[in-house]
Design a protein around this motif. Structure first.
Motif, PDB file in Angstrom:
ATOM      1  N   ALA A  92       1.108  -1.063   0.108  1.00  0.00           N
ATOM      2  CA  ALA A  92      -0.107   0.130   0.150  1.00  0.00           C
ATOM      3  C   ALA A  92       0.641   1.053   0.223  1.00  0.00           C
ATOM      4  CB  ALA A  92      -1.068   0.098   1.037  1.00  0.00           C
ATOM      5  N   ASP A  93       2.122   1.027   0.529  1.00  0.00           N
ATOM      6  CA  ASP A  93       2.985   2.170   1.076  1.00  0.00           C
ATOM      7  C   ASP A  93       3.574   2.821  -0.801  1.00  0.00           C
ATOM      8  OD1 ASP A  93       2.324   2.362   3.630  1.00  0.00           O
ATOM      9  OD2 ASP A  93       4.715   1.923   4.308  1.00  0.00           O
ATOM     10  N   LYS A  94       3.502   1.443  -1.521  1.00  0.00           N
ATOM     11  CA  LYS A  94       3.980   1.873  -2.628  1.00  0.00           C
ATOM     12  C   LYS A  94       3.114   1.829  -4.010  1.00  0.00           C
ATOM     13  CE  LYS A  94       7.696  -1.144  -1.862  1.00  0.00           C
ATOM     14  NZ  LYS A  94       8.453  -0.362  -1.392  1.00  0.00           N
ATOM     15  N   GLY A  95       1.430   1.901  -3.496  1.00  0.00           N
ATOM     16  CA  GLY A  95       0.880   2.554  -4.232  1.00  0.00           C
ATOM     17  C   GLY A  95      -0.370   1.089  -4.572  1.00  0.00           C
ATOM     18  N   MET A  96       0.469  -0.103  -4.344  1.00  0.00           N
ATOM     19  CA  MET A  96      -0.825  -0.988  -4.921  1.00  0.00           C
ATOM     20  C   MET A  96      -1.489  -2.073  -3.391  1.00  0.00           C
ATOM     21  SD  MET A  96       3.044  -2.464  -7.017  1.00  0.00           S
ATOM     22  CE  MET A  96       4.246  -2.784  -5.763  1.00  0.00           C
ATOM     23  N   VAL A  97      -2.369  -2.307  -4.192  1.00  0.00           N
ATOM     24  CA  VAL A  97      -3.475  -3.354  -3.530  1.00  0.00           C
ATOM     25  C   VAL A  97      -3.033  -5.005  -3.828  1.00  0.00           C
ATOM     26  CG1 VAL A  97      -5.953  -4.005  -2.747  1.00  0.00           C
ATOM     27  CG2 VAL A  97      -5.178  -1.295  -3.956  1.00  0.00           C
ATOM     28  N   LEU A  98      -2.488  -5.403  -2.243  1.00  0.00           N
ATOM     29  CA  LEU A  98      -2.834  -6.784  -2.012  1.00  0.00           C
ATOM     30  C   LEU A  98      -4.527  -7.888  -2.035  1.00  0.00           C
ATOM     31  CD1 LEU A  98      -1.150  -9.601  -1.986  1.00  0.00           C
ATOM     32  CD2 LEU A  98      -1.494  -9.099   0.861  1.00  0.00           C
ATOM     33  N   TYR A  99      -4.574  -8.585  -3.016  1.00  0.00           N
ATOM     34  CA  TYR A  99      -5.739  -8.971  -3.353  1.00  0.00           C
ATOM     35  C   TYR A  99      -5.951 -10.594  -2.477  1.00  0.00           C
ATOM     36  CZ  TYR A  99      -8.472  -5.886  -6.290  1.00  0.00           C
ATOM     37  OH  TYR A  99      -9.746  -4.784  -6.848  1.00  0.00           O
ATOM     38  N   ASP A 100      -5.216 -10.907  -2.348  1.00  0.00           N
ATOM     39  CA  ASP A 100      -4.482 -12.621  -1.787  1.00  0.00           C
ATOM     40  C   ASP A 100      -3.313 -12.643  -1.638  1.00  0.00           C
ATOM     41  OD1 ASP A 100      -4.450 -14.155  -4.102  1.00  0.00           O
ATOM     42  OD2 ASP A 100      -6.415 -14.480  -4.393  1.00  0.00           O
ATOM     43  N   ILE A 101      -2.474 -13.334  -0.692  1.00  0.00           N
ATOM     44  CA  ILE A 101      -1.512 -14.487  -0.480  1.00  0.00           C
ATOM     45  C   ILE A 101      -1.602 -16.197  -0.122  1.00  0.00           C
ATOM     46  CG2 ILE A 101      -1.377 -13.460   1.211  1.00  0.00           C
ATOM     47  CD1 ILE A 101       1.725 -13.184   0.968  1.00  0.00           C
TER      48      ILE A 101
ATOM     49  N   ARG B 192      -1.365 -11.994  -5.778  1.00  0.00           N
ATOM     50  CA  ARG B 192      -2.183 -11.232  -6.581  1.00  0.00           C
ATOM     51  C   ARG B 192      -2.245  -9.975  -6.064  1.00  0.00           C
ATOM     52  NH1 ARG B 192      -5.800 -15.671  -6.907  1.00  0.00           N
ATOM     53  NH2 ARG B 192      -5.881 -16.607  -9.106  1.00  0.00           N
ATOM     54  N   VAL B 193      -1.452  -9.684  -6.585  1.00  0.00           N
ATOM     55  CA  VAL B 193      -1.189  -7.346  -6.462  1.00  0.00           C
ATOM     56  C   VAL B 193      -2.086  -6.797  -7.495  1.00  0.00           C
ATOM     57  CG1 VAL B 193      -0.232  -5.736  -6.140  1.00  0.00           C
ATOM     58  CG2 VAL B 193       0.376  -8.166  -4.794  1.00  0.00           C
ATOM     59  N   TYR B 194      -2.658  -5.767  -6.542  1.00  0.00           N
ATOM     60  CA  TYR B 194      -3.628  -4.631  -8.113  1.00  0.00           C
ATOM     61  C   TYR B 194      -3.238  -3.606  -7.924  1.00  0.00           C
ATOM     62  CZ  TYR B 194      -6.888  -8.025  -9.937  1.00  0.00           C
ATOM     63  OH  TYR B 194      -7.755  -9.622 -10.352  1.00  0.00           O
ATOM     64  N   LYS B 195      -2.767  -2.601  -9.137  1.00  0.00           N
ATOM     65  CA  LYS B 195      -2.632  -1.090  -8.794  1.00  0.00           C
ATOM     66  C   LYS B 195      -3.430  -0.659 -10.057  1.00  0.00           C
ATOM     67  CE  LYS B 195       1.572   2.251  -9.762  1.00  0.00           C
ATOM     68  NZ  LYS B 195       1.619   2.674  -8.590  1.00  0.00           N
ATOM     69  N   ASP B 196      -4.210   0.419  -9.250  1.00  0.00           N
ATOM     70  CA  ASP B 196      -5.124   1.129 -10.716  1.00  0.00           C
ATOM     71  C   ASP B 196      -6.553   0.247 -11.152  1.00  0.00           C
ATOM     72  OD1 ASP B 196      -4.127   3.782  -9.724  1.00  0.00           O
ATOM     73  OD2 ASP B 196      -2.708   3.808 -11.057  1.00  0.00           O
ATOM     74  N   GLY B 197      -6.481  -0.899  -9.872  1.00  0.00           N
ATOM     75  CA  GLY B 197      -7.698  -1.537 -10.798  1.00  0.00           C
ATOM     76  C   GLY B 197      -7.395  -2.321 -11.495  1.00  0.00           C
ATOM     77  N   GLU B 198      -5.684  -2.530 -11.759  1.00  0.00           N
ATOM     78  CA  GLU B 198      -4.565  -3.072 -13.037  1.00  0.00           C
ATOM     79  C   GLU B 198      -4.268  -4.291 -11.995  1.00  0.00           C
ATOM     80  OE1 GLU B 198      -6.018  -3.500 -16.071  1.00  0.00           O
ATOM     81  OE2 GLU B 198      -7.513  -1.879 -15.777  1.00  0.00           O
ATOM     82  N   TYR B 199      -4.350  -5.580 -12.629  1.00  0.00           N
ATOM     83  CA  TYR B 199      -3.575  -6.919 -12.715  1.00  0.00           C
ATOM     84  C   TYR B 199      -2.386  -6.353 -12.727  1.00  0.00           C
ATOM     85  CZ  TYR B 199      -1.416 -11.523 -11.856  1.00  0.00           C
ATOM     86  OH  TYR B 199      -0.844 -12.405 -11.771  1.00  0.00           O
ATOM     87  N   ILE B 200      -0.817  -6.659 -11.377  1.00  0.00           N
ATOM     88  CA  ILE B 200       0.035  -6.767 -11.925  1.00  0.00           C
ATOM     89  C   ILE B 200       0.692  -7.907 -11.998  1.00  0.00           C
ATOM     90  CG2 ILE B 200       2.485  -5.347 -10.912  1.00  0.00           C
ATOM     91  CD1 ILE B 200       0.905  -4.081  -9.551  1.00  0.00           C
ATOM     92  N   ASP B 201       1.201  -8.612 -12.890  1.00  0.00           N
ATOM     93  CA  ASP B 201       1.928  -9.570 -13.273  1.00  0.00           C
ATOM     94  C   ASP B 201       3.759  -9.270 -12.219  1.00  0.00           C
ATOM     95  OD1 ASP B 201       4.270 -10.059 -14.621  1.00  0.00           O
ATOM     96  OD2 ASP B 201       3.275  -8.411 -15.666  1.00  0.00           O
ATOM     97  N   PRO B 202       3.681 -10.914 -11.520  1.00  0.00           N
ATOM     98  CA  PRO B 202       5.381 -10.808 -11.044  1.00  0.00           C
ATOM     99  C   PRO B 202       6.028 -10.100 -11.507  1.00  0.00           C
ATOM    100  CG  PRO B 202       3.635 -13.195 -11.299  1.00  0.00           C
ATOM    101  CD  PRO B 202       3.564 -12.476 -11.910  1.00  0.00           C
ATOM    102  N   MET B 203       6.201 -10.268 -12.696  1.00  0.00           N
ATOM    103  CA  MET B 203       7.828  -9.868 -12.897  1.00  0.00           C
ATOM    104  C   MET B 203       7.598  -8.232 -12.586  1.00  0.00           C
ATOM    105  SD  MET B 203       9.914 -12.275 -13.234  1.00  0.00           S
ATOM    106  CE  MET B 203      11.417 -11.205 -13.824  1.00  0.00           C
TER     107      MET B 203
END
Length: 228
Positions: free
Chosen positions: A176-185, A209-220
């Motif tokens: 969250a500090d980096k502007g991202m949202v953790l959906y699950d782990i 699974r992490v999202y930024k601005d509503g978009e899924y971010i792939d692991p790399m």
């Protein structure tokens, strides 16, 4: 120090060391299907150059943070030059148990319960456990089931659940500090010779699974953003 191969896994190989500890060798293989990464899949679906390195880097970062918070893990040290991590010995629960913590409804949760809840709905750090069994599609198991089957005690279950929620908060707050949202782990836990629960395996972008601005971010991409 000599090492002996004891297990070849999908994303890591495990070696025993002379001192009684173990060495995890991180690989570039990822779980997925048809060449597309999916942390929920049961088989290796693709190989991504450098993914072992970034998974180890993120694991070091979070294991040190979790240890500092007083939560027991198997982490001792790591060597980025050969992509390895030295860990304490730990017995897995049963034949392998995955522990998932969900902050948002997505993935298999929605596949199961979509008639009750929309994708992306907030969840209260909902914890569920599945047996690692590729042939059976990693079946869900309840607390009562785990106790009846002799996989874990009531105390171990409650300890695992509490630790899962604490560690998830550490990871989610950092993202969250980096502007991202953790959906699950997804985590794995084991226990020491006295039965004390500890976090094992890894804490890496491939397990969340992490999202930024509503978009899924792939692991790399997530790893690059995380260490940017």
């Amino acid at each position: 120090m000599s090492k002996q191969l004891v297990y070849t896994g999908k994303t890591k190989d495990v070696f025993s060391l002379d001192n009684g500890n173990y060495l995890l060798k991180f690989k570039d293989d990822c779980t997925g299907k048809d060449g597309v990464f999916d942390p929920g899949e049961n088989s290796v679906g693709l190989t991504i150059d450098g993914v072992g390195d970034v998974n180890l880097r993120m694991s070091i970062y979070f294991f040190e943070k979790v240890n500092a918070a007083g939560i027991k893990t198997h982490y001792i040290s790591a060597n980025l030059d050969d992509t390895t991590m030295e860990v304490l010995p730990a017995k897995p629960f049963g034949k392998g148990l995955e522990v998932i913590c969900r902050n948002k409804a997505v993935g298999s949760f929605i596949r199961r319960y979509g008639e009750y809840m929309e994708e992306g709905t907030d969840l209260p750090s909902y914890v569920e456990m599945t047996f690692k069994n590729d042939a059976k599609g990693d079946p869900l198991v309840t607390k009562d089931g785990l106790i009846v089957l002799g996989v874990m005690t009531d105390e171990q279950y409650e300890s695992t659940k509490a630790m899962t929620q604490q560690i998830t908060k550490i990871v989610a707050d950092d993202l969250a500090d980096k502007g991202m949202v953790l959906y699950d782990i997804k985590f794995e836990f084991g226990y020491d010779k006295d039965g004390n629960v500890m976090l094992i395996d890894e804490i890496a972008s491939g397990n969340m699974r992490v999202y930024k601005d509503g978009e899924y971010i792939d692991p790399m991409t997530l790893s690059k953003l995380f260490f940017a």
